[in-house]
Structure formats: C-alpha cells, structure tokens
Motif scaffolding. Structure first.
Motif, PDB file in Angstrom:
ATOM      1  N   LEU A  35      68.705  14.054 -35.323  1.00  0.00           N
ATOM      2  CA  LEU A  35      67.367  13.453 -35.244  1.00  0.00           C
ATOM      3  C   LEU A  35      67.172  12.679 -33.947  1.00  0.00           C
ATOM      4  O   LEU A  35      66.285  11.834 -33.854  1.00  0.00           O
ATOM      5  N   GLU A  36      67.992  13.006 -32.941  1.00  0.00           N
ATOM      6  CA  GLU A  36      67.919  12.271 -31.673  1.00  0.00           C
ATOM      7  C   GLU A  36      66.566  12.421 -30.973  1.00  0.00           C
ATOM      8  O   GLU A  36      66.195  11.587 -30.148  1.00  0.00           O
ATOM      9  N   HIS A  37      65.835  13.487 -31.294  1.00  0.00           N
ATOM     10  CA  HIS A  37      64.525  13.661 -30.646  1.00  0.00           C
ATOM     11  C   HIS A  37      63.423  12.906 -31.390  1.00  0.00           C
ATOM     12  O   HIS A  37      62.245  13.017 -31.057  1.00  0.00           O
ATOM     13  N   HIS A  38      63.788  12.121 -32.398  1.00  0.00           N
ATOM     14  CA  HIS A  38      62.870  11.223 -33.121  1.00  0.00           C
ATOM     15  C   HIS A  38      61.600  11.945 -33.575  1.00  0.00           C
ATOM     16  O   HIS A  38      60.491  11.629 -33.117  1.00  0.00           O
ATOM     17  N   ASP A  40      58.264  12.931 -35.338  1.00  0.00           N
ATOM     18  CA  ASP A  40      57.197  12.212 -36.048  1.00  0.00           C
ATOM     19  C   ASP A  40      56.705  13.000 -37.253  1.00  0.00           C
ATOM     20  O   ASP A  40      56.135  12.425 -38.182  1.00  0.00           O
ATOM     21  N   ARG A  59      66.738   9.227 -43.810  1.00  0.00           N
ATOM     22  CA  ARG A  59      67.344   9.145 -42.477  1.00  0.00           C
ATOM     23  C   ARG A  59      66.360   8.867 -41.351  1.00  0.00           C
ATOM     24  O   ARG A  59      66.744   8.361 -40.303  1.00  0.00           O
ATOM     25  N   SER A  60      65.085   9.229 -41.548  1.00  0.00           N
ATOM     26  CA  SER A  60      64.118   9.204 -40.445  1.00  0.00           C
ATOM     27  C   SER A  60      62.884   8.386 -40.804  1.00  0.00           C
ATOM     28  O   SER A  60      62.425   8.419 -41.940  1.00  0.00           O
ATOM     29  N   ALA A  62      59.998   9.136 -39.766  1.00  0.00           N
ATOM     30  CA  ALA A  62      58.854  10.039 -39.564  1.00  0.00           C
ATOM     31  C   ALA A  62      57.751   9.739 -40.573  1.00  0.00           C
ATOM     32  O   ALA A  62      57.999   9.632 -41.778  1.00  0.00           O
ATOM     33  N   ASP A 112      57.517  18.523 -35.368  1.00  0.00           N
ATOM     34  CA  ASP A 112      58.614  18.225 -34.428  1.00  0.00           C
ATOM     35  C   ASP A 112      59.967  18.699 -34.967  1.00  0.00           C
ATOM     36  O   ASP A 112      60.900  18.927 -34.205  1.00  0.00           O
TER      37      ASP A 112
END
Length: 240
Positions: A35-38, A40, A59-60, A62, A112
């Motif tokens: 998930l390094e590219h974050h 959305d 985890r995110s 988003a 994404d």
C-alpha cells in the motif's frame, strides 16, 4: 470448512451463506498487497464474504473501498459483514456481474488499487453445487476478462493485485500484457521450504519495468509458521 463465524482481531466474518469460506489465499492477499502508493480508492472483485475488503479497510485509510459480488447470498452476507465492522462508512458492495460493472463504471473515476482472489479451477469439471462452481471455477470469470476489465477501471499509477496458482503464472502474465498490464512485484508462495511453489501473488501496473521477485514460505512444520508469514498475518489472526 466451518460454517461458523470467523473472528479476526478487528472484525468478524459471518460465512454460513457463502460458497467459499475463509481460506489462506484470501488472507495472504489481503495482508500482502503493498500500500506504499497510498490508494484513495480500492475495488475488491469477487469479494465473497467481504474478507479482503475488510482487511484493506483495517490496513488503509482509503475513503472509498468498493466490493463486487455476483452471487446474491454472498453479496448479502458481505453487506452484513461490512455493516457490522468499524469501517461501514467506507465500505460498499455492488451486486453485479463483472462485465456489467465494467461497462457501467469504466468512464467514472478510476481505482488506485484493484484486488482479486479470482476463481481459478480451470479443469473441465464442475461440482453439483452451482454456487460453489461460480465462486471457484475459472469459467465464471476467465482471467482474460478479469484482466481486460481491471485495465479499464485502474488509474494510471494504480496497482492490480491478485493471487493465482503458480502453474497459471506464465499464461496470466501473457494475458495481462495484452491488456497493457505488466508485473511489478511477484511473490511465489510455498507451504514449506521443501515443497513446490503453490501460489503466485502478483502486483501489476501500466508501467513496464523490471519486476521484483521474492518467495514466501508459510510453515516450518505443521502449524509452526515462519516469521515472514507471522509478520504478514499477525495483525489479523487472533492466535498468531
């Protein structure tokens, strides 16, 4: 496989109405996907119980996590699992076939991150359970259709992530290239150090670059898990 609810550390999965129960593949993918590219916006194709979407909600941050499920019972169960979680405001499930969803959404805002634990038994037989066939056999969603659709829904810098049998890896990557998707990271999964490679975890994107390859071994011996696997799965499993 048990019909009982499956309790994870931060959410619970009811699965009595789903053909495919909680399994290692789904947990692996949900824990592994970078998930390094974050991202959305996230899409989980063929969500089943909603497991992977819920793992990504944990985890995110988003704001938009969509899920897609064709089977009506599984769809209703995923919706309930989403509503009973701490992230119900960020999770939404669509009840539709993938081709219909692509047709409807391809001109909308792109995702994404697209993630899928797709059906992949491609042998020329089916069970008598229609629901299980749909969940588990490749005829329900061929890899070519999955990849072509994902490429239409993915943002320019987005990632498509999935888990497939290792024996399908070469063919899958050839199909991916036809849809303009190229490997960025591939993790090959083995049950133990001395067993054969069983699964391939894949990250694909539109940029053609040299892919990063590594290996993940799950167990040292029966129920004696490697540190690498425990590091991945311990945020989710209660007893790991």
């Amino acid at each position: 496989m048990s019909q009982k609810a499956f309790q994870f550390k931060e959410f619970k999965i009811e699965q009595d109405r789903c053909a495919m129960k909680i399994g290692t593949d789904g947990v692996l993918l949900g824990a592994w996907v970078p998930l390094e590219h974050h991202p959305d916006s996230i899409l989980d194709i063929g969500t089943g119980t909603g497991l992977i979407a819920l793992m990504l909600a944990q985890r995110s941050p988003a704001l938009l996590i969509d899920a897609l499920e064709i089977d009506e019972d599984a769809y209703e169960q995923a919706v309930e699992n989403f509503e009973n979680s701490d992230w119900s405001d960020r999770l939404f499930c669509y009840h539709a076939a993938f081709d219909e969803f692509v047709e409807e959404m391809q001109d909308e805002e792109k995702y994404d991150l697209i993630i899928s634990n797709p059906p992949f038994y491609s042998e020329d037989f089916t069970s008598e359970n229609t629901q299980r066939n749909q969940a588990r056999f490749a005829e329900a969603l061929p890899f070519s259709e999955l990849l072509a659709g994902a490429s239409k829904l993915l943002s320019e810098e987005g990632i498509f992530s999935c888990i497939i049998p290792y024996r399908e890896e070469e063919n899958f990557l050839e199909l991916a290239e036809r849809s303009g998707l190229f490997p960025q990271k591939i993790t090959r999964v083995k049950g133990t150090k001395n067993s054969g490679i069983k699964r391939s975890l894949l990250n694909l994107g539109f940029s053609k670059e040299e892919a990063f390859y590594d290996e993940l071994i799950l167990e040292i011996s029966r129920h004696n898990y490697t540190e690498e696997y425990k590091q991945l799965a311990s945020p989710f499993y209660l007893k790991l």
